[in-house]
Design a protein around this motif. Structure first.
Motif, PDB file in Angstrom:
ATOM      1  N   ARG A  60       1.303   6.667  -0.890  1.00  0.00           N
ATOM      2  CA  ARG A  60       1.589   5.801  -2.068  1.00  0.00           C
ATOM      3  C   ARG A  60       2.238   4.417  -1.345  1.00  0.00           C
ATOM      4  O   ARG A  60       2.900   4.650  -0.431  1.00  0.00           O
ATOM      5  CB  ARG A  60       2.135   6.215  -3.118  1.00  0.00           C
ATOM      6  CG  ARG A  60       3.656   6.640  -3.291  1.00  0.00           C
ATOM      7  CD  ARG A  60       3.827   7.984  -3.060  1.00  0.00           C
ATOM      8  NE  ARG A  60       5.079   8.508  -3.475  1.00  0.00           N
ATOM      9  CZ  ARG A  60       5.551   9.723  -2.962  1.00  0.00           C
ATOM     10  NH1 ARG A  60       4.802  10.831  -2.479  1.00  0.00           N
ATOM     11  NH2 ARG A  60       6.725  10.199  -3.385  1.00  0.00           N
ATOM     12  N   THR A  61       2.399   3.507  -2.088  1.00  0.00           N
ATOM     13  CA  THR A  61       2.943   2.191  -1.654  1.00  0.00           C
ATOM     14  C   THR A  61       4.490   2.389  -2.414  1.00  0.00           C
ATOM     15  O   THR A  61       4.743   3.484  -3.236  1.00  0.00           O
ATOM     16  CB  THR A  61       2.568   1.136  -2.340  1.00  0.00           C
ATOM     17  OG1 THR A  61       2.635   1.020  -3.765  1.00  0.00           O
ATOM     18  CG2 THR A  61       1.027   0.876  -2.105  1.00  0.00           C
ATOM     19  N   ASN A  62       5.226   1.620  -1.691  1.00  0.00           N
ATOM     20  CA  ASN A  62       6.621   1.562  -2.377  1.00  0.00           C
ATOM     21  C   ASN A  62       6.364   0.482  -3.704  1.00  0.00           C
ATOM     22  O   ASN A  62       5.375   0.012  -3.953  1.00  0.00           O
ATOM     23  CB  ASN A  62       7.665   0.846  -1.555  1.00  0.00           C
ATOM     24  CG  ASN A  62       8.040   1.660  -0.448  1.00  0.00           C
ATOM     25  OD1 ASN A  62       7.456   2.736  -0.181  1.00  0.00           O
ATOM     26  ND2 ASN A  62       9.183   0.953   0.280  1.00  0.00           N
ATOM     27  N   TRP A  63       7.368   0.478  -4.530  1.00  0.00           N
ATOM     28  CA  TRP A  63       7.446  -0.487  -5.532  1.00  0.00           C
ATOM     29  C   TRP A  63       7.364  -1.782  -5.080  1.00  0.00           C
ATOM     30  O   TRP A  63       8.068  -1.923  -3.934  1.00  0.00           O
ATOM     31  CB  TRP A  63       8.690  -0.403  -6.516  1.00  0.00           C
ATOM     32  CG  TRP A  63       8.980   0.882  -7.189  1.00  0.00           C
ATOM     33  CD1 TRP A  63       9.335   1.981  -7.250  1.00  0.00           C
ATOM     34  CD2 TRP A  63       7.971   0.873  -8.793  1.00  0.00           C
ATOM     35  NE1 TRP A  63       9.061   2.990  -8.039  1.00  0.00           N
ATOM     36  CE2 TRP A  63       8.719   2.162  -9.152  1.00  0.00           C
ATOM     37  CE3 TRP A  63       7.336   0.163  -9.447  1.00  0.00           C
ATOM     38  CZ2 TRP A  63       8.024   2.925 -10.370  1.00  0.00           C
ATOM     39  CZ3 TRP A  63       6.815   0.440 -10.781  1.00  0.00           C
ATOM     40  CH2 TRP A  63       7.085   1.938 -11.232  1.00  0.00           C
ATOM     41  N   HIS A  64       6.571  -2.582  -5.609  1.00  0.00           N
ATOM     42  CA  HIS A  64       6.299  -4.038  -5.188  1.00  0.00           C
ATOM     43  C   HIS A  64       5.788  -5.012  -6.153  1.00  0.00           C
ATOM     44  O   HIS A  64       5.261  -4.751  -7.066  1.00  0.00           O
ATOM     45  CB  HIS A  64       5.441  -4.038  -3.715  1.00  0.00           C
ATOM     46  CG  HIS A  64       4.231  -3.609  -3.770  1.00  0.00           C
ATOM     47  ND1 HIS A  64       3.926  -2.372  -3.902  1.00  0.00           N
ATOM     48  CD2 HIS A  64       2.998  -4.279  -4.011  1.00  0.00           C
ATOM     49  CE1 HIS A  64       2.479  -2.300  -4.162  1.00  0.00           C
ATOM     50  NE2 HIS A  64       1.972  -3.537  -4.193  1.00  0.00           N
ATOM     51  N   THR A  65       5.847  -6.237  -5.864  1.00  0.00           N
ATOM     52  CA  THR A  65       5.137  -7.446  -6.615  1.00  0.00           C
ATOM     53  C   THR A  65       4.654  -8.457  -5.692  1.00  0.00           C
ATOM     54  O   THR A  65       4.719  -8.336  -4.449  1.00  0.00           O
ATOM     55  CB  THR A  65       6.197  -8.279  -7.417  1.00  0.00           C
ATOM     56  OG1 THR A  65       7.093  -8.949  -6.299  1.00  0.00           O
ATOM     57  CG2 THR A  65       7.228  -7.426  -8.188  1.00  0.00           C
ATOM     58  N   HIS A  66       3.689  -9.342  -6.178  1.00  0.00           N
ATOM     59  CA  HIS A  66       2.889 -10.120  -5.710  1.00  0.00           C
ATOM     60  C   HIS A  66       3.224 -11.496  -6.470  1.00  0.00           C
ATOM     61  O   HIS A  66       2.968 -11.567  -7.692  1.00  0.00           O
ATOM     62  CB  HIS A  66       1.505  -9.920  -5.585  1.00  0.00           C
ATOM     63  CG  HIS A  66       1.236  -8.619  -4.768  1.00  0.00           C
ATOM     64  ND1 HIS A  66       1.079  -8.422  -3.343  1.00  0.00           N
ATOM     65  CD2 HIS A  66       0.908  -7.405  -5.113  1.00  0.00           C
ATOM     66  CE1 HIS A  66       0.753  -7.387  -3.074  1.00  0.00           C
ATOM     67  NE2 HIS A  66       0.536  -6.358  -4.324  1.00  0.00           N
ATOM     68  N   PRO A  67       3.627 -12.495  -5.754  1.00  0.00           N
ATOM     69  CA  PRO A  67       3.895 -13.820  -6.445  1.00  0.00           C
ATOM     70  C   PRO A  67       2.612 -14.382  -7.213  1.00  0.00           C
ATOM     71  O   PRO A  67       2.838 -15.167  -7.899  1.00  0.00           O
ATOM     72  CB  PRO A  67       4.459 -14.676  -5.534  1.00  0.00           C
ATOM     73  CG  PRO A  67       5.099 -13.612  -4.622  1.00  0.00           C
ATOM     74  CD  PRO A  67       4.153 -12.488  -4.396  1.00  0.00           C
ATOM     75  N   TYR A  68       1.430 -13.905  -6.519  1.00  0.00           N
ATOM     76  CA  TYR A  68       0.167 -14.519  -7.132  1.00  0.00           C
ATOM     77  C   TYR A  68      -0.565 -13.619  -7.822  1.00  0.00           C
ATOM     78  O   TYR A  68      -1.920 -13.833  -7.871  1.00  0.00           O
ATOM     79  CB  TYR A  68      -0.464 -15.211  -5.885  1.00  0.00           C
ATOM     80  CG  TYR A  68       0.200 -16.337  -5.197  1.00  0.00           C
ATOM     81  CD1 TYR A  68       0.557 -17.602  -5.854  1.00  0.00           C
ATOM     82  CD2 TYR A  68       0.994 -16.118  -3.955  1.00  0.00           C
ATOM     83  CE1 TYR A  68       1.181 -18.668  -5.052  1.00  0.00           C
ATOM     84  CE2 TYR A  68       1.605 -17.161  -3.372  1.00  0.00           C
ATOM     85  CZ  TYR A  68       1.898 -18.291  -3.913  1.00  0.00           C
ATOM     86  OH  TYR A  68       2.587 -19.225  -3.221  1.00  0.00           O
ATOM     87  N   GLY A  69       0.043 -12.336  -7.838  1.00  0.00           N
ATOM     88  CA  GLY A  69      -0.727 -11.337  -8.397  1.00  0.00           C
ATOM     89  C   GLY A  69      -1.741 -10.647  -7.368  1.00  0.00           C
ATOM     90  O   GLY A  69      -1.654 -10.911  -6.339  1.00  0.00           O
TER      91      GLY A  69
END
Length: 387
Positions: A46-55
């Motif tokens: 799995r990925t780490n927790w993360h965000t994308h500024p543009y979705g």
């Protein structure tokens, strides 16, 4: 030209747990204002927790996995699912405990920006196993048939009542649909008719949209609705009229739809009586002849109103109208005398025993066994099986 067929190199362990391969098909160097890649997770990766500024958009192409937004429960994701992640939402995604998972990841940004955070702990990840065990397991055929009616529709009940959805969808959209060759538009319109008589506005809305999705015209939907009035009563139908109009407005369908009436106050009785005789033959003359004087007006109402005002209308042919009428009567329950009459009427206009068996089979999940089996008994009495 770039190929996305290969797995690509392993992803950096700083941002992923387990074995993950990333094949970037579109990179910032391409200057296409989008990042696109295929990501393949081995089981438990799995990925780490993360965000994308543009979705971000994920399109699952194979396997079974998990997706979780911060503060939300884990979602089970599988082949053909589309996950739409708003900008700046903290989340993670990866494979399930027992299955690998591959998805296409799309980020609408030239920079392909990702803000990486802490790893997903084993404890947090293992909590998803409980959800996976209770996840809805829908057959591929059921999924295809359901998706034909409601493309990309995600039911909330799959999360709150997974066992019910699993049993119902596999039965209604695989086993039942696979029983016969009733075409999808006819099947959908007949279920739509049954929901009116069953007084289920919620399910009616679903099947009104489904009917339009599989090629029924707005006129055909309206004609099913209008035809229900003399059988179900305007008090029960009026809420469905409003629901239909709301759906049409949402879909930018002009109201009112094209007029379909073929009679006027001067001709409605004559044309209605002719339509009755077309469907039921000479028994109509006997009904007039045998009616007591103080009840004769009901025969006139049947001819002028039920048939003259409604059944003579354009928009649906007589075979579909008779099937719809039978659907109303079956769903209403307690209408065995009328069911028998309209079984014979269906036969007279070309809807034979097998088509009526197909109809009753398709209605079964929506009206239940008692009403369906009562209708089957009527069928066997009027159109007995050939020996």
């Amino acid at each position: 030209m770039t190929s996305i067929k290969e797995q690509g190199p392993e992803a950096p362990t700083a941002y992923f747990t387990g074995t993950v391969h990333v094949n970037l098909a579109v990179t910032p160097e391409d200057k296409l204002n989008v990042g696109l890649g295929k990501v393949t997770f081995d089981a438990k990766a799995r990925t780490n927790w993360h965000t994308h500024p543009y979705g971000q958009i994920l399109i699952v192409t194979d396997g079974i996995g998990y997706y979780q937004g911060k503060g939300k429960s884990v979602q089970i994701i599988k082949k053909d699912d589309v996950v739409k992640i708003p900008k700046n939402v903290e989340h993670w995604h990866g494979a399930s405990h027992q299955n690998s998972m591959t998805h296409i990841a799309i980020v609408p940004s030239d920079t392909n920006a990702t803000v990486w955070m802490q790893a997903v702990s084993d404890e947090a990840y293992d909590k998803a196993l409980t959800d996976e065990k209770s996840a809805v397991t829908i057959s591929e055929k059921a999924h295809q048939n359901h998706n034909q009616l409601w493309p990309e529709y995600q039911s909330n009940f799959a999360q709150t009542d997974p066992e019910l959805i699993q049993v119902f969808d596999n039965f209604a959209f695989d086993e039942i649909v696979g029983h016969d060759n009733l075409d999808v538009k006819t099947r959908t319109l007949m279920i739509l008719a049954s929901t009116i008589a069953s007084q289920s506005v919620t399910e009616y809305k679903m099947f009104a949209n489904a009917a339009l999705n599989v090629g029924a015209t707005p006129v055909e939907v309206k004609e099913i609705l209008y035809q229900s009035v003399p059988y179900v009563g305007i008090s029960k139908v009026i809420d469905f009229v409003k629901a239909t109009n709301d759906i049409f407005r949402e879909r930018d369908i002009n109201l009112p739809v094209e007029p379909q009436s073929t009679t006027n106050p001067q001709t409605r009785h004559e044309k209605g009586l002719a339509k009755q005789k077309e469907i039921f033959g000479d028994r109509i003359d006997d009904m007039y002849k045998n009616a007591p004087d103080d009840l004769l007006h009901f025969q006139h109402y049947l001819s002028a109103n039920c048939f003259g005002d409604y059944v003579t209308r354009n928009g649906l042919d007589v075979q579909i109208r008779e099937l719809a009428t039978l659907s109303f009567l079956i769903a209403l329950g307690g209408t065995e005398n009328q069911i028998k009459g309209h079984i014979q009427g269906n036969a007279n206009v070309g809807n034979g025993r097998q088509k009526l068996i197909d109809l009753m089979t398709q209605l079964l999940p929506y009206v239940g066994y008692p009403r369906t089996l009562n209708a089957v008994n009527c069928l066997n009495e009027i159109l007995p099986p050939k020996k």
